[in-house]
Design a protein around this motif. Structure first.
Motif, PDB file in Angstrom:
ATOM      1  N   TRP A   1       0.846  -1.182   0.000  1.00  0.00           N
ATOM      2  CA  TRP A   1       0.000   0.000   0.000  1.00  0.00           C
ATOM      3  C   TRP A   1       0.884   1.234   0.000  1.00  0.00           C
ATOM      4  N   PRO A   2       1.225   1.728  -1.172  1.00  0.00           N
ATOM      5  CA  PRO A   2       2.118   2.889  -1.242  1.00  0.00           C
ATOM      6  C   PRO A   2       1.415   4.171  -0.801  1.00  0.00           C
ATOM      7  N   ILE A   3       2.181   5.221  -0.731  1.00  0.00           N
ATOM      8  CA  ILE A   3       1.644   6.545  -0.428  1.00  0.00           C
ATOM      9  C   ILE A   3       0.782   6.985  -1.610  1.00  0.00           C
ATOM     10  N   GLN A   4      -0.350   7.613  -1.314  1.00  0.00           N
ATOM     11  CA  GLN A   4      -1.222   8.148  -2.362  1.00  0.00           C
ATOM     12  C   GLN A   4      -1.493   9.624  -2.103  1.00  0.00           C
ATOM     13  N   LEU A   5      -1.592  10.371  -3.177  1.00  0.00           N
ATOM     14  CA  LEU A   5      -2.099  11.739  -3.121  1.00  0.00           C
ATOM     15  C   LEU A   5      -3.420  11.729  -3.850  1.00  0.00           C
ATOM     16  N   VAL A   6      -4.478  12.181  -3.187  1.00  0.00           N
ATOM     17  CA  VAL A   6      -5.797  12.288  -3.810  1.00  0.00           C
ATOM     18  C   VAL A   6      -6.239  13.741  -3.691  1.00  0.00           C
ATOM     19  N   LEU A   7      -6.640  14.318  -4.809  1.00  0.00           N
ATOM     20  CA  LEU A   7      -7.197  15.671  -4.830  1.00  0.00           C
ATOM     21  C   LEU A   7      -8.683  15.546  -5.114  1.00  0.00           C
TER      22      LEU A   7
ATOM     23  N   ASP B   1      -1.040   6.906   3.872  1.00  0.00           N
ATOM     24  CA  ASP B   1       0.160   6.098   4.077  1.00  0.00           C
ATOM     25  C   ASP B   1      -0.201   4.921   4.974  1.00  0.00           C
ATOM     26  N   PRO B   2       0.638   3.899   5.049  1.00  0.00           N
ATOM     27  CA  PRO B   2       0.313   2.712   5.848  1.00  0.00           C
ATOM     28  C   PRO B   2       0.580   2.854   7.343  1.00  0.00           C
ATOM     29  N   GLY B   3       1.101   3.974   7.785  1.00  0.00           N
ATOM     30  CA  GLY B   3       1.453   4.151   9.194  1.00  0.00           C
ATOM     31  C   GLY B   3       0.257   4.358  10.100  1.00  0.00           C
ATOM     32  N   ASP B   4       0.461   4.030  11.376  1.00  0.00           N
ATOM     33  CA  ASP B   4      -0.597   4.192  12.375  1.00  0.00           C
ATOM     34  C   ASP B   4      -0.358   5.354  13.321  1.00  0.00           C
ATOM     35  N   ASP B   5       0.814   5.994  13.245  1.00  0.00           N
ATOM     36  CA  ASP B   5       1.110   7.112  14.145  1.00  0.00           C
ATOM     37  C   ASP B   5       0.156   8.276  13.892  1.00  0.00           C
ATOM     38  N   VAL B   6      -0.301   8.877  14.976  1.00  0.00           N
ATOM     39  CA  VAL B   6      -1.188  10.035  14.893  1.00  0.00           C
ATOM     40  C   VAL B   6      -0.359  11.263  14.505  1.00  0.00           C
ATOM     41  N   PRO B   7      -0.759  11.983  13.455  1.00  0.00           N
ATOM     42  CA  PRO B   7      -0.036  13.206  13.097  1.00  0.00           C
ATOM     43  C   PRO B   7      -0.185  14.245  14.203  1.00  0.00           C
ATOM     44  N   THR B   8       0.919  14.782  14.632  1.00  0.00           N
ATOM     45  CA  THR B   8       0.908  15.730  15.734  1.00  0.00           C
ATOM     46  C   THR B   8       1.665  16.987  15.344  1.00  0.00           C
ATOM     47  N   ARG B   9       1.002  18.113  15.504  1.00  0.00           N
ATOM     48  CA  ARG B   9       1.657  19.400  15.257  1.00  0.00           C
ATOM     49  C   ARG B   9       2.531  19.692  16.459  1.00  0.00           C
ATOM     50  N   THR B  10       3.838  19.814  16.229  1.00  0.00           N
ATOM     51  CA  THR B  10       4.780  20.036  17.325  1.00  0.00           C
ATOM     52  C   THR B  10       5.470  21.378  17.156  1.00  0.00           C
ATOM     53  N   GLU B  11       6.092  21.815  18.215  1.00  0.00           N
ATOM     54  CA  GLU B  11       6.915  23.022  18.129  1.00  0.00           C
ATOM     55  C   GLU B  11       8.186  22.654  17.377  1.00  0.00           C
ATOM     56  N   PRO B  12       8.596  23.474  16.430  1.00  0.00           N
ATOM     57  CA  PRO B  12       9.780  23.122  15.637  1.00  0.00           C
ATOM     58  C   PRO B  12      11.068  23.248  16.441  1.00  0.00           C
ATOM     59  N   ASP B  13      12.033  22.484  16.023  1.00  0.00           N
ATOM     60  CA  ASP B  13      13.382  22.602  16.565  1.00  0.00           C
ATOM     61  C   ASP B  13      14.052  23.714  15.768  1.00  0.00           C
ATOM     62  N   HIS B  14      14.373  24.808  16.410  1.00  0.00           N
ATOM     63  CA  HIS B  14      14.921  25.971  15.700  1.00  0.00           C
ATOM     64  C   HIS B  14      16.354  25.778  15.226  1.00  0.00           C
ATOM     65  N   PHE B  15      16.990  24.676  15.628  1.00  0.00           N
ATOM     66  CA  PHE B  15      18.363  24.414  15.229  1.00  0.00           C
ATOM     67  C   PHE B  15      18.461  23.425  14.076  1.00  0.00           C
ATOM     68  N   THR B  16      17.357  22.787  13.737  1.00  0.00           N
ATOM     69  CA  THR B  16      17.347  21.848  12.616  1.00  0.00           C
ATOM     70  C   THR B  16      16.234  22.234  11.657  1.00  0.00           C
ATOM     71  N   GLU B  17      16.269  21.651  10.501  1.00  0.00           N
ATOM     72  CA  GLU B  17      15.238  21.912   9.496  1.00  0.00           C
ATOM     73  C   GLU B  17      14.160  20.837   9.558  1.00  0.00           C
ATOM     74  N   SER B  18      13.567  20.632  10.690  1.00  0.00           N
ATOM     75  CA  SER B  18      12.503  19.644  10.786  1.00  0.00           C
ATOM     76  C   SER B  18      11.490  20.077  11.839  1.00  0.00           C
ATOM     77  N   GLY B  19      10.320  19.422  11.815  1.00  0.00           N
ATOM     78  CA  GLY B  19       9.302  19.695  12.810  1.00  0.00           C
ATOM     79  C   GLY B  19       8.334  20.793  12.453  1.00  0.00           C
ATOM     80  N   ARG B  20       8.429  21.330  11.245  1.00  0.00           N
ATOM     81  CA  ARG B  20       7.555  22.443  10.859  1.00  0.00           C
ATOM     82  C   ARG B  20       6.448  22.050   9.889  1.00  0.00           C
ATOM     83  N   GLY B  21       6.436  20.799   9.449  1.00  0.00           N
ATOM     84  CA  GLY B  21       5.528  20.370   8.383  1.00  0.00           C
ATOM     85  C   GLY B  21       4.067  20.696   8.604  1.00  0.00           C
ATOM     86  N   LEU B  22       3.509  20.264   9.723  1.00  0.00           N
ATOM     87  CA  LEU B  22       2.089  20.506   9.966  1.00  0.00           C
ATOM     88  C   LEU B  22       1.804  21.964  10.291  1.00  0.00           C
ATOM     89  N   GLN B  23       2.777  22.679  10.832  1.00  0.00           N
ATOM     90  CA  GLN B  23       2.599  24.118  11.027  1.00  0.00           C
ATOM     91  C   GLN B  23       2.486  24.815   9.674  1.00  0.00           C
TER      92      GLN B  23
END
Length: 173
Positions: free
Chosen positions: A103-109, A122-144
């Motif tokens: 079951w690959p990733i799909q984009l549906v519009l 996607d096939p994952g079960d983790d709940v998407p969570t909006r987190t505070e970004p790490d200001h020293f790395t380029e990650s954690g901003r996606g849902l924001q």
């Protein structure tokens, strides 16, 4: 090598329930926008777990929006799509290697009269969570970022496993 299948979903393939474009029963948990009464115009792009997938998803979204004469939404939608696909690659495939092949990733519009919905599964079960970004790395901003460019976003578990994360955009003011 990446296998990409993209096609428009014919109106006859959609029944009364707009979620049927995923071939799933109504999700058991999560947060979905209220289904609208009109039948949406739909487009789907199936992606592999590959570093090129966010670019391919952006290109697919941009082309689809041009076909639907929704070019003014292209910048915001492509940013959201890129973040959702990147999150699916980073988090949705974690611990789901066998599922990712089946079951690959799909984009549906989904285009309704007043709303465009961009959904990434996607096939994952983790709940998407909006987190505070790490200001020293380029990650954690996606849902924001998704929250900033869309009208609203949410997620839902799918009955067959995995999840769908969506972002909604108003097509009319």
């Amino acid at each position: 090598m990446m296998v990409l299948r993209a096609h428009r979903i014919a109106d006859s393939a959609i029944d009364d329930n707009w979620i049927s474009v995923f071939g799933q029963a109504w999700p058991t948990t999560g947060r979905w926008p209220s289904p609208l009464e009109d039948i949406p115009e739909s487009a789907r792009c199936v992606l592999r777990s590959d570093l090129e997938s966010p670019r391919i998803a952006r290109d697919f979204a941009r082309t689809t929006l041009a076909d639907w004469e929704l070019c003014p939404l292209a910048e915001d939608v492509t940013v959201a799509v890129s973040e959702l696909v990147t999150n699916a690659l980073r988090h949705g495939l974690r611990g789901a290697l066998h599922s990712a092949q089946a079951w690959p990733i799909q984009l549906v519009l989904l285009r309704h009269d007043r709303r465009l919905l961009a959904v990434v599964t996607d096939p994952g079960d983790d709940v998407p969570t909006r987190t505070e970004p790490d200001h020293f790395t380029e990650s954690g901003r996606g849902l924001q970022i998704v929250e900033a460019v869309s009208g609203t976003w949410g997620w839902a578990r799918l009955a067959s496993g995995g999840k769908a994360v969506w972002a909604a955009f108003e097509t009319r003011s």
